[in-house]
Each structure stands twice: as C-alpha cells, then as structure tokens.
Design an enzyme around this catalytic site. Structure first.
Site, PDB file in Angstrom:
ATOM      1  CB  CYS A 139      -6.375 -19.839  -7.586  1.00 40.29           C
ATOM      2  SG  CYS A 139      -5.979 -18.851  -6.126  1.00 40.29           S
ATOM      3  CG  HIS A 268      -8.136 -23.234  -5.704  1.00 38.79           C
ATOM      4  ND1 HIS A 268      -6.916 -23.285  -5.502  1.00 38.79           N
ATOM      5  CD2 HIS A 268      -8.830 -22.015  -5.804  1.00 38.79           C
ATOM      6  CE1 HIS A 268      -6.499 -22.387  -4.936  1.00 38.79           C
ATOM      7  NE2 HIS A 268      -7.646 -21.430  -5.049  1.00 38.79           N
ATOM      8  CG  ASN A 298      -6.342 -20.023  -1.722  1.00 40.41           C
ATOM      9  OD1 ASN A 298      -5.574 -20.359  -2.362  1.00 40.41           O
ATOM     10  ND2 ASN A 298      -7.183 -19.227  -2.041  1.00 40.41           N
TER      11      ASN A 298
HETATM   12  O1  UT7 Z   1      -8.580 -18.294  -4.758  1.00 40.94           O
HETATM   13  C1  UT7 Z   1      -9.578 -17.471  -4.452  1.00 40.94           C
HETATM   14  C2  UT7 Z   1      -9.033 -16.749  -3.227  1.00 40.94           C
HETATM   15  N1  UT7 Z   1     -10.253 -15.975  -2.683  1.00 40.94           N
HETATM   16  C3  UT7 Z   1     -11.338 -16.693  -2.222  1.00 40.94           C
HETATM   17  O2  UT7 Z   1     -11.587 -17.792  -1.754  1.00 40.94           O
HETATM   18  C4  UT7 Z   1     -12.102 -15.688  -1.319  1.00 40.94           C
HETATM   19  C5  UT7 Z   1     -13.505 -16.127  -1.516  1.00 40.94           C
HETATM   20  N2  UT7 Z   1     -14.521 -15.277  -0.622  1.00 40.94           N
HETATM   21  C6  UT7 Z   1     -14.403 -15.829   0.688  1.00 40.94           C
HETATM   22  O3  UT7 Z   1     -13.916 -16.731   1.220  1.00 40.94           O
HETATM   23  C7  UT7 Z   1     -15.143 -14.992   1.812  1.00 40.94           C
HETATM   24  O4  UT7 Z   1     -15.917 -13.891   1.081  1.00 40.94           O
HETATM   25  C8  UT7 Z   1     -14.358 -14.559   3.184  1.00 40.94           C
HETATM   26  C9  UT7 Z   1     -14.007 -15.704   3.814  1.00 40.94           C
HETATM   27  C10 UT7 Z   1     -13.201 -13.881   2.189  1.00 40.94           C
HETATM   28  C11 UT7 Z   1     -15.368 -13.602   3.863  1.00 40.94           C
HETATM   29  O5  UT7 Z   1     -16.463 -14.145   4.278  1.00 40.94           O
HETATM   30  P1  UT7 Z   1     -17.822 -13.456   3.918  1.00 40.94           P
HETATM   31  O6  UT7 Z   1     -18.842 -14.470   4.515  1.00 40.94           O
HETATM   32  O7  UT7 Z   1     -18.279 -13.331   2.705  1.00 40.94           O
HETATM   33  O8  UT7 Z   1     -17.820 -12.359   4.800  1.00 40.94           O
HETATM   34  P2  UT7 Z   1     -17.984 -10.703   4.223  1.00 40.94           P
HETATM   35  O9  UT7 Z   1     -16.825 -10.274   3.602  1.00 40.94           O
HETATM   36  O10 UT7 Z   1     -19.377 -10.588   4.084  1.00 40.94           O
HETATM   37  O11 UT7 Z   1     -17.844 -10.232   5.689  1.00 40.94           O
HETATM   38  C12 UT7 Z   1     -18.819 -10.332   6.772  1.00 40.94           C
HETATM   39  C13 UT7 Z   1     -18.666  -9.666   8.092  1.00 40.94           C
HETATM   40  C14 UT7 Z   1     -18.006  -7.918   7.757  1.00 40.94           C
HETATM   41  O12 UT7 Z   1     -18.765  -7.364   9.090  1.00 40.94           O
HETATM   42  P3  UT7 Z   1     -20.002  -6.686   8.995  1.00 40.94           P
HETATM   43  O13 UT7 Z   1     -20.065  -5.611   7.812  1.00 40.94           O
HETATM   44  O14 UT7 Z   1     -21.005  -7.738   8.919  1.00 40.94           O
HETATM   45  O15 UT7 Z   1     -20.055  -6.028  10.533  1.00 40.94           O
HETATM   46  C15 UT7 Z   1     -16.677  -8.148   7.600  1.00 40.94           C
HETATM   47  O16 UT7 Z   1     -16.271  -6.953   8.059  1.00 40.94           O
HETATM   48  O17 UT7 Z   1     -17.254 -10.219   8.668  1.00 40.94           O
HETATM   49  C16 UT7 Z   1     -16.297  -9.025   8.556  1.00 40.94           C
HETATM   50  N3  UT7 Z   1     -14.912  -9.739   8.348  1.00 40.94           N
HETATM   51  C17 UT7 Z   1     -14.194 -10.086   9.474  1.00 40.94           C
HETATM   52  N4  UT7 Z   1     -14.338 -10.505  10.706  1.00 40.94           N
HETATM   53  C18 UT7 Z   1     -13.563 -11.163  11.240  1.00 40.94           C
HETATM   54  C19 UT7 Z   1     -14.258  -9.694   7.185  1.00 40.94           C
HETATM   55  N5  UT7 Z   1     -12.959 -10.417   7.409  1.00 40.94           N
HETATM   56  C20 UT7 Z   1     -13.036 -10.895   8.705  1.00 40.94           C
HETATM   57  C21 UT7 Z   1     -11.939 -11.421   9.554  1.00 40.94           C
HETATM   58  N6  UT7 Z   1     -12.335 -11.635  10.878  1.00 40.94           N
HETATM   59  N7  UT7 Z   1     -10.944 -11.756   8.909  1.00 40.94           N
END
Ligand code: UT7
Length: 343
Positions: A139, A268, A298
């Site tokens: 990225c 980015h 992204n």
């Molecule tokens: O170029 C770099 C590329 N990568 C990135 O930029 C990713 C950086 N990270 C992020 O943007 C965020 O971590 C995400 C958008 C990927 C996830 O958001 P988050 O606020 O960190 O969520 P989390 O992983 O802590 O998950 C929170 C909850 C979980 O459920 P529980 O355990 O609270 O019941 C996940 O299982 O959200 C759940 N979850 C989803 N729910 C609906 C995880 N992915 C999804 C989804 N839809 N796609």
C-alpha cells in the site's frame, strides 16, 4: 572526484532551488507532475451486494471504514490493462508523447505474472522506447515509486518518468472472508513526472521520509504458499495510524514544518477512520484532507494516484499547494513526500 562526477554534482545543484517554510530557507529539488490519469474496472460492487453473501451490512462497513462500494476487475481488466489505461490518460493530460517517456515505474503487489515486470509489459503495450521496473511496496508502493522516480530524474539521461500504481487485489482476497473482502478494490493511477526549472517557489520535492517496522510483518501478508491475504485488522489499524503519523512528522520536521504547513494531505486511502485519526494527530484540518475511499475502497498502491487525480478533477488540488503524500502498508513499511505542486 572525476570531471564527469563533478559535472553531475554541478548539474544536480543547479536543479535545486529554495523555498521558505516556517521562516526557514529549505532546498527544493525541481520536479513537476505534468499530468495524472486514473482507471477503474467497470464492475461496481456495493456493500449491499456483499451483504447478500457475507455476514455483514452496509451500515457496519460504512461506519467502520467510510467505504460504500468498490470496483472489481473482470475479464480483460488485468493489472497491466488498468495500468495502461491510467498511463494513457496521464500522458494525454500531460501532453507528453509516449516516445518522450524515458522510464516506467509500476508500484504493484498484484502483478499479472512474475516475469517480466509490469513496467515492461506496460512499455510494450504503449509502444514506449523506455523500460523500467516494478516496486512492490504494497500500500505504500506508489510513494516509493514516486520517490524513486524523483531520484532518477536527477540523472541527466532521464527527463520524463511515468509512475504508476496499479492493483488487482480481488485476485488475492478470499471472497468468503468478510474481514478483508469488504476493504479492497481494484484500479490504477498514473503520474507523468518531469524535471522543473530551479525557480524559487517553483514545484518540487521539499522533504521525504522512508521507514517502517518489520516487527509488524505478520500483521498483513500473503503467507508463502497461501493464495489469500490475511490481516489482523485492529492491530493493523493501530500500527498503520502510528506509521502514517510518524512518517509525515519526520518528513515535515526535516524542513522545520508541521501540519500547519500542509495545504493538502493525501494519505493512503485505507480507511476513513485511519485517515481522520492521522490527520487529527498531525494537526491538519479535515478540509485539507482527501477522502477518496467511498466509491473505490482500498486500492493499495493505486489509492494515492487515484486520490490525487480525483482531487485535481474536483478542484481540491491546485497549483502551488504544499502537498503531503504518505503511504503505509504490508511490511510494515511507510513513506512520505512533501511536495510543492504545480501542473
Ligand atoms: O492498507 C491497509 C489495509 N488494511 C486496513 O486498513 C485495515 C485496518 N483495520 C481496519 O480498518 C479495521 O480493523 C476493520 C475495518 C478491518 C475492522 O474494524 P474494527 O473496528 O477493528 O472491528 P474488529 O475487527 O475489532 O471487530 C469488531 C466486531 C467483531 O465482532 P464481535 O467479536 O465484537 O462480536 C467482528 O467479528 O465486528 C465483527 N466484524 C464484522 N461485522 C460485520 C468484523 N468484520 C465484520 C464485517 N461485518 N465485515
């Protein structure tokens, strides 16, 4: 020192001029982005489309990422094809003939094949007399490529460089993994870079930074032998935000500048929350930040040139601005360029 190298140093010095940043005189390497171009695949996949087959929702994705849709490549929309489309548009906007390109740099981590380079395939496709090479910085690849292009323009034999970020992340994303499938899209952006005369206050490179944190290598990767990208989202979120801020701060500090000396911040386009958090920590007002992920998601190495092109088309990016471009990505790696813009 030989006569030849003395001459080169003199030529290099002649290409530097000065800028006043925060009452400080800083050297500036004369460089111009003569034209930008963008290309995205035809197919638009919305969050609602993804929610039909994954346990997710439009509301969740928009709230966590600022993404509503992404473009996904179909038949004929290879990394090379997207790169060529973006390059043709950039050359047209720059009014530069393909025959005048001396160097092609392609930032990509999703090439169509391992060999030859995407840059060579683009050169062949566009009928260029030049060749070049690929840069895999994930990225942050476009900023690495831009930095490399700027450095190579110091070589008298290179006058015009075509710098492209092109990705087809749909080829390395597990379509059943809601953690990554919602985040990425395909596309390409290109910039035509030429030398600029050393005019005080003229366009060029004010400062750069290159760094990273290899302890984060497993946070986002395609493991050897695996077809798909895996990612620890929350950990990457923290580290990516810290990396963007550290890199931008280091580049600005090299010339005694701060966020207050930035007219446009184009990081980015990973996620709207990461971009907002980084801008806030750098003290850059959100009105001076480009958010271009809503319709494209992204696009890895393509995200910054796509965002620059969109900002220019909408009038957000104009001549004379001090522009900060910063990438962060797998590795973890990061890079920043602080530029005086002109077209
Ligand atoms: O170029 C770099 C590329 N990568 C990135 O930029 C990713 C950086 N990270 C992020 O943007 C965020 O971590 C995400 C958008 C990927 C996830 O958001 P988050 O606020 O960190 O969520 P989390 O992983 O802590 O998950 C929170 C909850 C979980 O459920 P529980 O355990 O609270 O019941 C996940 O299982 O959200 C759940 N979850 C989803 N729910 C609906 C995880 N992915 C999804 C989804 N839809 N796609």
């Amino acid at each position: 020192m030989t006569d030849t190298s003395t001459t080169r140093v003199a030529q290099l010095a002649a290409r530097r001029h000065t800028e006043i940043i925060s009452d400080r005189v800083v050297p500036c390497f004369g460089l111009r982005v003569a034209g930008l171009g963008a290309a995205v695949p035809r197919q638009r996949v919305t969050n609602h489309d993804l929610a039909q087959r994954l346990d997710t929702s439009d509301k969740w994705i928009v709230a966590r990422t600022g993404i509503s849709a992404r473009r996904i490549a179909g038949v004929g929309e290879s990394t090379v094809a997207l790169a060529c489309d973006a390059a043709r548009r950039a050359l047209g906007n720059a009014n530069v003939a393909p025959a005048d390109v001396d160097l092609v740099l392609v930032a990509t981590s999703t090439p169509d094949s391992a060999c030859p380079s995407t840059a060579s395939r683009v050169a062949a496709e566009l009928g260029l007399r030049a060749s070049g090479f690929d840069i895999n910085g994930a990225c942050t690849g476009f900023v690495h490529a831009f930095h490399t292009g700027a450095a190579l323009l110091a070589d008298p034999s290179i006058r015009t460089a075509l710098v492209i970020g092109a990705e087809r992340y749909s080829s390395i994303i597990d379509p059943n993994d809601r953690g990554t499938a919602i985040l990425f899209g395909d596309g390409a952006g290109a910039a035509v870079m030429t030398r600029a005369p050393a005019t005080p206050g003229g366009p060029g490179v004010l400062a750069t930074d290159l760094g990273g944190d290899p302890t984060g290598i497993a946070v986002i990767e395609v493991r050897p032998g695996s077809p798909y990208l895996t990612m620890d989202g929350p950990e990457l979120f923290r580290r990516a935000t810290r990396g963007l801020v550290a890199s931008a701060t280091a580049a600005l500090a090299r010339v005694g500048a701060t966020g207050a000396d930035v007219d446009l911040y184009v990081p980015h386009q990973a996620n709207a929350r990461i971009v907002s958090a980084a801008a806030g920590r750098l003290g850059i007002d959100e009105a001076k930040v480009v958010f271009d992920m809503a319709e494209r998601a992204n696009t890895s190495a393509a995200s910054i040139p796509l965002a620059l092109e969109a900002a220019q088309r909408s009038g957000q990016l104009t001549a004379g601005m001090r522009v900060l471009i910063s990438g962060v990505g797998a590795g973890l790696a990061w890079s920043t360029m602080y530029l005086r813009w002109d077209q």
